[in-house]
Design an enzyme around this catalytic site. Structure first.
Site, PDB file in Angstrom:
ATOM      1  N   GLY A  96      15.586  22.034  11.110  1.00 24.47           N
ATOM      2  CA  GLY A  96      15.549  21.760   9.678  1.00 24.47           C
ATOM      3  C   GLY A  96      14.123  21.752   9.171  1.00 24.47           C
ATOM      4  O   GLY A  96      13.208  22.278   9.821  1.00 24.47           O
ATOM      5  N   ALA A 104      11.145  12.855  -1.767  1.00 19.59           N
ATOM      6  CA  ALA A 104      10.368  11.849  -2.480  1.00 19.59           C
ATOM      7  C   ALA A 104      10.502  12.001  -3.995  1.00 19.59           C
ATOM      8  O   ALA A 104      10.680  11.016  -4.723  1.00 19.59           O
ATOM      9  CB  ALA A 104       8.899  11.935  -2.070  1.00 19.59           C
ATOM     10  N   GLY A 150       3.830   2.885  -0.148  1.00 21.97           N
ATOM     11  CA  GLY A 150       3.918   4.340  -0.073  1.00 21.97           C
ATOM     12  C   GLY A 150       5.105   4.837   0.713  1.00 21.97           C
ATOM     13  O   GLY A 150       5.489   5.993   0.616  1.00 21.97           O
ATOM     14  N   GLY A 151       5.696   3.960   1.545  1.00 18.00           N
ATOM     15  CA  GLY A 151       6.898   4.320   2.287  1.00 18.00           C
ATOM     16  C   GLY A 151       6.704   5.440   3.285  1.00 18.00           C
ATOM     17  O   GLY A 151       5.588   5.786   3.674  1.00 18.00           O
ATOM     18  N   HIS A 205      -2.928  38.534 -13.720  1.00 21.29           N
ATOM     19  CA  HIS A 205      -3.066  39.455 -12.584  1.00 21.29           C
ATOM     20  C   HIS A 205      -4.482  39.346 -12.009  1.00 21.29           C
ATOM     21  O   HIS A 205      -5.454  39.257 -12.760  1.00 21.29           O
ATOM     22  CB  HIS A 205      -2.819  40.891 -13.065  1.00 21.29           C
ATOM     23  CG  HIS A 205      -3.077  41.928 -12.014  1.00 21.29           C
ATOM     24  ND1 HIS A 205      -2.195  42.168 -10.989  1.00 21.29           N
ATOM     25  CD2 HIS A 205      -4.130  42.783 -11.823  1.00 21.29           C
ATOM     26  CE1 HIS A 205      -2.678  43.121 -10.214  1.00 21.29           C
ATOM     27  NE2 HIS A 205      -3.854  43.514 -10.697  1.00 21.29           N
ATOM     28  N   GLU A 250       7.896  -5.288   0.298  1.00 26.01           N
ATOM     29  CA  GLU A 250       7.593  -4.252   1.302  1.00 26.01           C
ATOM     30  C   GLU A 250       7.207  -4.914   2.619  1.00 26.01           C
ATOM     31  O   GLU A 250       6.357  -5.795   2.645  1.00 26.01           O
ATOM     32  CB  GLU A 250       6.468  -3.345   0.811  1.00 26.01           C
ATOM     33  CG  GLU A 250       6.053  -2.261   1.794  1.00 26.01           C
ATOM     34  CD  GLU A 250       7.213  -1.391   2.239  1.00 26.01           C
ATOM     35  OE1 GLU A 250       7.485  -1.366   3.470  1.00 26.01           O
ATOM     36  OE2 GLU A 250       7.855  -0.753   1.379  1.00 26.01           O
TER      37      GLU A 250
END
Length: 464
Positions: A177, A313, A38-39, A437, A33
């Site tokens: 988007g 993800a 965690g990207g 409910h 990395e």
């Protein structure tokens, strides 16, 4: 002998999940990395966005609290404080990922990765070899060739979510988007002026048309200006203000703001990997994969956004698990093909499977059940905007093949629908499920009964 049985390039959701699965299956594993663990999802995507949205929604709800008999004065949206909390959330979760990797004996190699050969890779001047590689380098915002796109305060989601410097009173969003509508919700929620410019004829164009129409109506009601069917032709700057010019229905229009967010899509990150040295084929910047996420090089795999598939993800996570299990000669324990999609607007949006329109385009006969949530007790209690639950059943088998939810807690409830589609549950089987409910999920039962034309609590049409 290779240094590792598996090297994963990228520690985002797909990468670190693949590494964890590999370690649990006994593979000597490393993750490479060059930024934070965690990207994009954790550091500049899902988690930061939803943290900011929670703050913005809370502020908007406080503004409407008088309707609930709660009078609040002096409420203020502190942009920098919102970002500070976002940073705390990200740091906590990032630390959790690092601990998981460490606790499972996975080596984290920090630096940029570049293949030297199909069997070896360099990281910060050090060469490592592996029996197998998984490329999970993700994606980054795509910036179209719009004149002025490089001006100050013209940003992508990376800059907007990485710092607290994008404190704009007026914001133009290019792209309607998921990222565009969610960031519109953040800025509109804290009282900022927002304009969306979308080239296609509707927002969220890849989702059910009714979702798009309903969201557009709600955003406009809250003060967001929505321009669809509009193509941006340029951005200019004068006196610290940005002017975005666009073409709509043959006419030229413009709007000015303090900042412009460009979010028209994302592109795969492959720069610097030196894929040529490994012999890995790409197509339009994406890594080509076949069955089992294999590239054209047998021991090199690719998952997630870098392959140009569904950019989510949880999709990358599922692919990572299935990929590693395939490497180990095991059958996949997760279905990576049935992927739910979520949009964290207010109300929330969540879908899985196919829509009625998509089924029609395939020549497939379906039965549709829809329940408008304005009759749902929990929706009324929580003052939710107009929403609905729509279920799509195969006409022949009566099995659930798709679900579209736009209502409170939709992103939580979609899990039940994913299970139902995956298990091939029928209308009759779903009708037997008892929901508590008052809850939002009661709407699922109502939509099931609506497919038979007798939804229990739907108001009958008024007699003239």
């Amino acid at each position: 002998m290779a240094d590792y049985q598996l090297i994963v390039i990228g520690a985002g959701p797909g990468g670190y999940t693949a590494a964890l699965r590999a370690a649990k299956l006994g593979l000597h594993t490393a993750v490479i990395e060059d930024r934070e663990c965690g990207g994009t999802c954790l550091n500049r995507g899902c988690i930061p966005t939803k943290t900011l949205m929670h703050s913005a929604n809370l502020y908007r709800e406080i503004g409407e609290a008088g309707k609930m008999g709660v009078n609040v004065t002096g409420a203020e949206a502190d942009f920098k404080a919102m970002h500070a909390r976002k940073a705390q959330v990200v740091e906590q979760l990032r630390g959790g990922v690092a601990q998981l990797l460490k606790g499972n004996g996975i080596d984290v190699l920090e630096g940029e990765a570049a293949f030297v050969s199909p069997e070896s890779i360099t990281v910060s001047g050090q060469t490592y070899t592996a029996k197998n590689f998984i490329i999970a380098t993700g994606s980054k915002p795509a910036v179209p060739l719009i004149p002025g796109a490089d001006l100050p305060n013209v940003v992508t989601s990376d800059e907007m979510l990485d710092t607290d410097s994008c404190d704009y009173n007026e914001l133009v969003i290019i792209g309607g988007g998921v990222i565009g509508v969610e960031m519109a919700g953040v800025y509109n929620g804290i009282g900022r002026k927002v304009t969306i410019i979308e080239a296609l004829d509707r927002l969220l164009a890849n989702m059910d048309r009714e979702i798009s129409q309903n969201l557009s109506m709600i955003l406009k009601k809250r003060g967001v200006t929505v321009n669809t069917g509009s193509m941006v032709t340029g951005i200019t700057q004068e006196g610290g203000r940005l002017t975005c010019t666009f073409e709509r229905k043959g006419k030229t229009e413009s709007v000015s703001a303090d900042g412009v967010l460009i979010c028209v899509g994302r592109r795969a990150v492959t720069e610097g990997l030196n894929l040529e040295a490994a012999g890995v084929e790409t197509e339009r910047g994406r890594i080509k994969v076949g069955e089992g996420y294999k590239t054209n090089v047998p021991h090199i795999y690719a998952i997630g956004d870098v392959t140009g598939g569904i950019q989510l993800a949880h999709a990358a996570e599922a692919q990572g698990i299935a990929c590693v299990e395939g490497i180990c000669g095991l059958a996949p324990t997760v279905d990576a093909n049935l992927v739910p999609s979520c949009v964290y607007t207010s109300p929330e949006i969540a879908t899985v499977g196919i829509t009625a329109d998509e089924a029609k385009a395939e020549g497939r006969a379906v039965i549709t059940g829809k329940y408008v949530m304005s009759g749902n007790g929990k929706s009324i209690i929580e003052n939710e905007d107009r929403g609905f639950i729509k279920l799509v059943f195969d006409a022949e088998t009566e099995k659930l093949i798709g679900a579209q939810l736009m209502c409170g807690r939709a992103t939580d409830m979609i899990g039940e629908m994913v299970t139902a589609v995956s298990a091939g549950l029928t209308k009759a089987q779903l009708a037997m499920v008892l929901h508590p409910h008052p809850t939002f999920c009661e709407g699922i039962t109502e939509a099931v009964h609506a497919a038979d034309g007798h939804s229990i609590h739907t108001m009958p049409p008024r007699r003239r």
